[in-house]
Design a protein around this motif. Structure first.
Motif, PDB file in Angstrom:
ATOM      1  N   VAL A 100       0.833  -1.202   0.000  1.00  0.00           N
ATOM      2  CA  VAL A 100       0.000   0.000   0.000  1.00  0.00           C
ATOM      3  C   VAL A 100       0.870   1.255   0.000  1.00  0.00           C
ATOM      4  O   VAL A 100       0.520   2.279  -0.581  1.00  0.00           O
ATOM      5  CB  VAL A 100      -0.967  -0.013   1.207  1.00  0.00           C
ATOM      6  CG1 VAL A 100      -1.791   1.260   1.264  1.00  0.00           C
ATOM      7  CG2 VAL A 100      -1.891  -1.221   1.122  1.00  0.00           C
ATOM      8  N   ALA A 101       2.055   1.144   0.637  1.00  0.00           N
ATOM      9  CA  ALA A 101       2.945   2.306   0.706  1.00  0.00           C
ATOM     10  C   ALA A 101       3.669   2.560  -0.611  1.00  0.00           C
ATOM     11  O   ALA A 101       4.184   3.655  -0.832  1.00  0.00           O
ATOM     12  CB  ALA A 101       3.964   2.114   1.828  1.00  0.00           C
ATOM     13  N   PHE A 102       3.685   1.552  -1.506  1.00  0.00           N
ATOM     14  CA  PHE A 102       4.490   1.666  -2.728  1.00  0.00           C
ATOM     15  C   PHE A 102       4.218   2.939  -3.538  1.00  0.00           C
ATOM     16  O   PHE A 102       5.145   3.679  -3.863  1.00  0.00           O
ATOM     17  CB  PHE A 102       4.307   0.409  -3.589  1.00  0.00           C
ATOM     18  CG  PHE A 102       5.139   0.401  -4.829  1.00  0.00           C
ATOM     19  CD1 PHE A 102       6.466   0.004  -4.790  1.00  0.00           C
ATOM     20  CD2 PHE A 102       4.609   0.822  -6.043  1.00  0.00           C
ATOM     21  CE1 PHE A 102       7.247   0.004  -5.931  1.00  0.00           C
ATOM     22  CE2 PHE A 102       5.383   0.833  -7.193  1.00  0.00           C
ATOM     23  CZ  PHE A 102       6.701   0.419  -7.135  1.00  0.00           C
ATOM     24  N   PRO A 103       2.942   3.232  -3.854  1.00  0.00           N
ATOM     25  CA  PRO A 103       2.698   4.451  -4.650  1.00  0.00           C
ATOM     26  C   PRO A 103       3.121   5.724  -3.927  1.00  0.00           C
ATOM     27  O   PRO A 103       3.496   6.705  -4.578  1.00  0.00           O
ATOM     28  CB  PRO A 103       1.186   4.444  -4.898  1.00  0.00           C
ATOM     29  CG  PRO A 103       0.620   3.300  -4.157  1.00  0.00           C
ATOM     30  CD  PRO A 103       1.711   2.464  -3.627  1.00  0.00           C
ATOM     31  N   LEU A 104       3.108   5.706  -2.583  1.00  0.00           N
ATOM     32  CA  LEU A 104       3.535   6.895  -1.828  1.00  0.00           C
ATOM     33  C   LEU A 104       5.049   7.000  -1.845  1.00  0.00           C
ATOM     34  O   LEU A 104       5.614   8.076  -1.941  1.00  0.00           O
ATOM     35  CB  LEU A 104       3.028   6.796  -0.383  1.00  0.00           C
ATOM     36  CG  LEU A 104       1.529   6.583  -0.228  1.00  0.00           C
ATOM     37  CD1 LEU A 104       1.165   6.425   1.240  1.00  0.00           C
ATOM     38  CD2 LEU A 104       0.772   7.750  -0.839  1.00  0.00           C
ATOM     39  N   ARG A 108       7.899   9.858  -3.226  1.00  0.00           N
ATOM     40  CA  ARG A 108       8.839  10.424  -2.243  1.00  0.00           C
ATOM     41  C   ARG A 108       8.131  11.147  -1.108  1.00  0.00           C
ATOM     42  O   ARG A 108       8.514  12.237  -0.689  1.00  0.00           O
ATOM     43  CB  ARG A 108       9.820  11.376  -2.913  1.00  0.00           C
ATOM     44  CG  ARG A 108      10.568  10.714  -4.045  1.00  0.00           C
ATOM     45  CD  ARG A 108      11.715  11.537  -4.550  1.00  0.00           C
ATOM     46  NE  ARG A 108      12.220  10.983  -5.789  1.00  0.00           N
ATOM     47  CZ  ARG A 108      12.921   9.854  -5.852  1.00  0.00           C
ATOM     48  NH1 ARG A 108      13.193   9.182  -4.756  1.00  0.00           N
ATOM     49  NH2 ARG A 108      13.341   9.395  -7.012  1.00  0.00           N
ATOM     50  N   MET A 109       7.084  10.515  -0.581  1.00  0.00           N
ATOM     51  CA  MET A 109       6.391  11.103   0.567  1.00  0.00           C
ATOM     52  C   MET A 109       7.168  10.775   1.837  1.00  0.00           C
ATOM     53  O   MET A 109       7.788   9.718   1.930  1.00  0.00           O
ATOM     54  CB  MET A 109       4.977  10.509   0.634  1.00  0.00           C
ATOM     55  CG  MET A 109       4.107  11.120   1.699  1.00  0.00           C
ATOM     56  SD  MET A 109       2.478  10.352   1.697  1.00  0.00           S
ATOM     57  CE  MET A 109       1.690  11.262   0.381  1.00  0.00           C
ATOM     58  N   GLY A 110       7.148  11.674   2.821  1.00  0.00           N
ATOM     59  CA  GLY A 110       7.875  11.478   4.070  1.00  0.00           C
ATOM     60  C   GLY A 110       7.347  10.278   4.853  1.00  0.00           C
ATOM     61  O   GLY A 110       6.183   9.892   4.695  1.00  0.00           O
ATOM     62  N   LYS A 117      -1.062   7.667   5.987  1.00  0.00           N
ATOM     63  CA  LYS A 117      -1.914   7.399   4.824  1.00  0.00           C
ATOM     64  C   LYS A 117      -2.163   5.902   4.656  1.00  0.00           C
ATOM     65  O   LYS A 117      -3.275   5.483   4.323  1.00  0.00           O
ATOM     66  CB  LYS A 117      -1.230   7.932   3.551  1.00  0.00           C
ATOM     67  CG  LYS A 117      -1.260   9.434   3.456  1.00  0.00           C
ATOM     68  CD  LYS A 117      -2.040   9.843   2.218  1.00  0.00           C
ATOM     69  CE  LYS A 117      -2.040  11.337   2.051  1.00  0.00           C
ATOM     70  NZ  LYS A 117      -3.110  11.745   1.124  1.00  0.00           N
ATOM     71  N   VAL A 118      -1.112   5.112   4.881  1.00  0.00           N
ATOM     72  CA  VAL A 118      -1.254   3.663   4.734  1.00  0.00           C
ATOM     73  C   VAL A 118      -2.269   3.150   5.748  1.00  0.00           C
ATOM     74  O   VAL A 118      -3.145   2.343   5.419  1.00  0.00           O
ATOM     75  CB  VAL A 118       0.108   2.947   4.911  1.00  0.00           C
ATOM     76  CG1 VAL A 118      -0.083   1.440   5.038  1.00  0.00           C
ATOM     77  CG2 VAL A 118       1.027   3.265   3.744  1.00  0.00           C
ATOM     78  N   ARG A 119      -2.168   3.661   6.981  1.00  0.00           N
ATOM     79  CA  ARG A 119      -3.092   3.202   8.005  1.00  0.00           C
ATOM     80  C   ARG A 119      -4.534   3.589   7.640  1.00  0.00           C
ATOM     81  O   ARG A 119      -5.451   2.773   7.751  1.00  0.00           O
ATOM     82  CB  ARG A 119      -2.709   3.782   9.370  1.00  0.00           C
ATOM     83  CG  ARG A 119      -3.343   2.994  10.516  1.00  0.00           C
ATOM     84  CD  ARG A 119      -2.774   3.300  11.874  1.00  0.00           C
ATOM     85  NE  ARG A 119      -2.693   4.710  12.156  1.00  0.00           N
ATOM     86  CZ  ARG A 119      -1.555   5.359  12.403  1.00  0.00           C
ATOM     87  NH1 ARG A 119      -0.422   4.702  12.398  1.00  0.00           N
ATOM     88  NH2 ARG A 119      -1.553   6.641  12.655  1.00  0.00           N
ATOM     89  N   ALA A 120      -4.689   4.816   7.153  1.00  0.00           N
ATOM     90  CA  ALA A 120      -6.028   5.261   6.772  1.00  0.00           C
ATOM     91  C   ALA A 120      -6.591   4.404   5.638  1.00  0.00           C
ATOM     92  O   ALA A 120      -7.766   4.019   5.654  1.00  0.00           O
ATOM     93  CB  ALA A 120      -5.978   6.731   6.357  1.00  0.00           C
TER      94      ALA A 120
END
Lengths: 366, 281
Positions: A100-104, A108-110, A117-120
């Motif tokens: 889920v974090a891959f696109p973020l 280059r999101m902090g 965001k992943v948790r949400a």
């Protein structure tokens, strides 16, 4: 997540592979926040259209527009569309959270914002407890939800779904249909879905576009498509239908008199529809559930007598095949609860339907 | 479970002939090699002491490890590029690529080594071309040294590197790569974060395979090294056949076998070795 959807438009989209035309001059509009389903049998070009929207297939002609901006030449990674692939395409070497974090991550999101965001996103699909699992440790339905979370986590302009429910069994599919619909309402984004399952298309979508042989056959709200199919293909592909070949006897303002052999029929004329001249041959589509069983003395706009040739019990209803003199074999479905007859082969019955139950359709170009 | 146990015994009896054959012609000689290394010329650990005291023994081991490491690295690099190209090629092109990779395997290693000698020697094609193009004034020493050995060995090893890597790349679902791009990853990120990690088992497998093969190489180093650069296998041959120092030769052979087994033991924890050697694919 903000509720800002984006509008998508296809203009004369065409894709040829050598001499084979996969997509033939398709123009479509999806309003902001709408759920559009591309529905068609396999080989109808629906997946090719989705791949053109996603940017994986370059159209031979035509354009893809997002909020009026031409994005036809943009590579997929620059389009900012979320996509749920057939079979989900989860990365097997990453955990659910990493997927889920891959696109973020590629944006280059902090770290802190990413975790939030992943948790949400995992909350949204009720998978927060599975964050550290591998995709292979999840059931099909759970994998599908991870794919959804991954496709939505970066607030995409559009969510594309390629047969998202086809790999699931029937019961789970129905459950996830509900969820998908609720999700669409919650995130308020524009969804474009591809499926060959007409039930899924009817239950999920705001609009359905029916495709056949690469061409757009008809597009509209599910109820409009089901009740007023334009062609025989649409009537046949969306649900079941009887087809009647009738000749116009006499026109009228709101209804016309037709006949098949010695059986007279009445057909309502929809506002704006043409008034065919007497002698014109018409093809009528008549849904099996719009035909009723008539009790003795009961009348209807259209009435026909017949005998039950075969019947089957479907749980919620009976499916009857009724042999008639002039109309041939008619398919009829009756609710089984409180049915006035016990079906039996050879049983003589009277059937009736209203003048607006049937609808004239065009024969499809071969 | 008695009947099941009996059935088991029956199955084991079937492989007994093969087992006896292996013991007689494979395990027994190796055991004898091991025994000789402890008994010749006199009983004791004298031969193994040489590992720590003899400069020539250490030099041979150093040379072998260096050449094998360089060979493995180059073969993996070339092999990975080839395998990547083949894995992403269309079905028809893929068949041709695989044929091109496999053809060298069917040519005798001897023929290939001599072919490299004719290409790389002072009057060879490579030196002629370099001199005529004016890049060098004097012919370069391209053969009968470590460079020549590495060229010959890499050429031999590339197919062995390609095959396990290709097998592991072919198992990667192409939709994963499309999905990564669709989620916003540029091509190089897709490669670094999706393709490379997923092809890593194949890369490690190929590395182990090539390294182990390289350790025991005999013909190619013997011909392309011209007797000046000695690797372990040639050195063992020299000890036993020319210098009749059986103890020293068998000691090195034992070290070689132990090194190979140790490498396999370590990597069997990382990758599925049965897959490396072709079963269960």
């Amino acid at each position: 997540m903000s509720a800002a959807g984006h509008a998508l438009a296809l203009q004369g989209l065409t894709k040829r592979y050598g001499t084979f035309t996969a997509v033939d001059d398709v123009s479509l509009k999806v309003e902001s926040g709408q759920f559009l389903t591309l529905l068609g049998p396999s080989g109808s070009g629906k997946t090719t259209i989705l791949m053109c929207i996603a940017g994986f297939v370059a159209p031979t002609a035509g354009a893809v527009l997002l909020d009026g901006r031409d994005i036809t030449a943009l590579p997929p990674e620059k389009r900012d569309f979320g996509m749920v692939f057939q079979g989900y395409a989860l990365f097997p070497h990453m955990t659910v959270a990493e997927n889920v974090a891959f696109p973020l991550r590629v944006r280059r999101m902090g770290t802190a914002e990413r975790a939030e965001k992943v948790r949400a996103a995992l909350d949204l699909v009720q998978l927060d407890r599975f964050a550290e699992r591998r995709p292979s440790q999840l059931s099909g339905g759970q994998q599908q939800r991870v794919a959804l979370a991954r496709a939505l986590v970066f607030d995409p302009a559009l969510l594309l779904l390629d047969e998202p429910l086809s790999a699931l069994d029937k019961k789970l599919r129905a459950e996830l249909q509900e969820e998908l619909k609720a999700l669409h309402r919650r995130v308020g984004r524009t969804f474009v879905n591809v499926t060959h399952d007409q039930e899924e298309a009817l239950s999920l979508s705001d609009r359905v576009a029916i495709l056949n042989h690469g061409k757009l056959v008809q597009e509209g709200a599910p109820t409009a498509l089901y009740d007023r199919p334009r062609t025989r293909f649409v009537a046949d592909f969306l649900g079941k239908s009887n087809f009647l070949h009738a000749a116009v006897q006499q026109g009228g303002a709101e209804a016309m008199q037709l006949a098949i052999g010695a059986t007279p029929l009445v057909q309502r004329i929809l506002p704006g529809a043409p008034h065919p001249a007497p002698g014109t041959k018409l093809l009528l589509s008549l849904r099996p559930e719009k035909i009723a069983l008539l009790a003795d003395g009961e009348t209807a706009d259209n009435m026909v007598e017949g005998r039950i040739a075969t019947w089957s019990y479907l749980g919620a209803g009976f499916g009857l095949s009724v042999a008639t003199q002039d109309l041939g074999m008619l398919r009829v479905t009756l609710p089984s609860w409180g049915a006035p007859i016990a079906p039996a082969e050879g049983l003589a019955i009277r059937l009736g339907w209203s003048a607006s139950a049937s609808v004239p359709v065009e024969e499809d170009a071969a | 479970m008695a009947p099941a146990g009996q059935r088991q015994t029956g199955w084991w009896l079937l492989i007994l002939p093969a087992f006896l054959l292996m013991t007689a012609f494979y395990v027994a000689p190796i055991a004898q090699v091991l025994a000789i290394s402890f008994t010749e010329p006199q009983p004791g650990l004298g031969n193994y002491e040489r590992l720590f005291t003899s400069e020539s023994v250490q030099r041979v081991i150093g040379t072998t490890l260096r050449i094998c490491t360089i060979t493995t690295a180059l073969a993996l690099l070339l092999g990975y590029v080839l395998a990547y190209r083949i894995a992403l090629a269309e079905a028809r092109a893929r068949r041709w690529w695989i044929l091109v990779v496999l053809v060298p395997l069917w040519i005798s290693v001897l023929v290939r080594a001599f072919a490299w000698v004719t290409l790389l020697r002072r009057q060879g094609l490579v030196n002629q071309a370099l001199m005529e193009s004016g890049l060098v004034a004097e012919p370069l020493q391209l053969v009968w040294n470590e460079f020549g050995i590495v060229v010959g060995m890499v050429h031999y090893m590339v197919p062995y590197a390609v095959l396990p890597m290709l097998a592991s790349m072919r198992e990667i679902d192409p939709r994963l790569l499309a999905a990564a791009r669709g989620l916003g990853a540029p091509r190089q990120t897709v490669f670094a974060r999706i393709f490379l990690p997923l092809s890593l088992p194949g890369l490690i497998a190929a590395g182990v395979l090539v390294f182990i093969f390289s350790l025991g190489f005999y013909i190619t180093p013997a011909i392309l090294g011209g007797g000046k650069t000695l690797m372990v296998a040639e050195w063992i041959g020299l000890q036993i056949l020319d210098l009749i120092r059986w103890g020293l030769g068998t000691m090195m052979a034992t070290v070689l076998v132990v090194t190979i087994l140790a490498t396999l033991a370590v990597f069997s924890r990382v990758v599925d070795l049965r897959r490396v050697f072709g079963s269960g694919a």
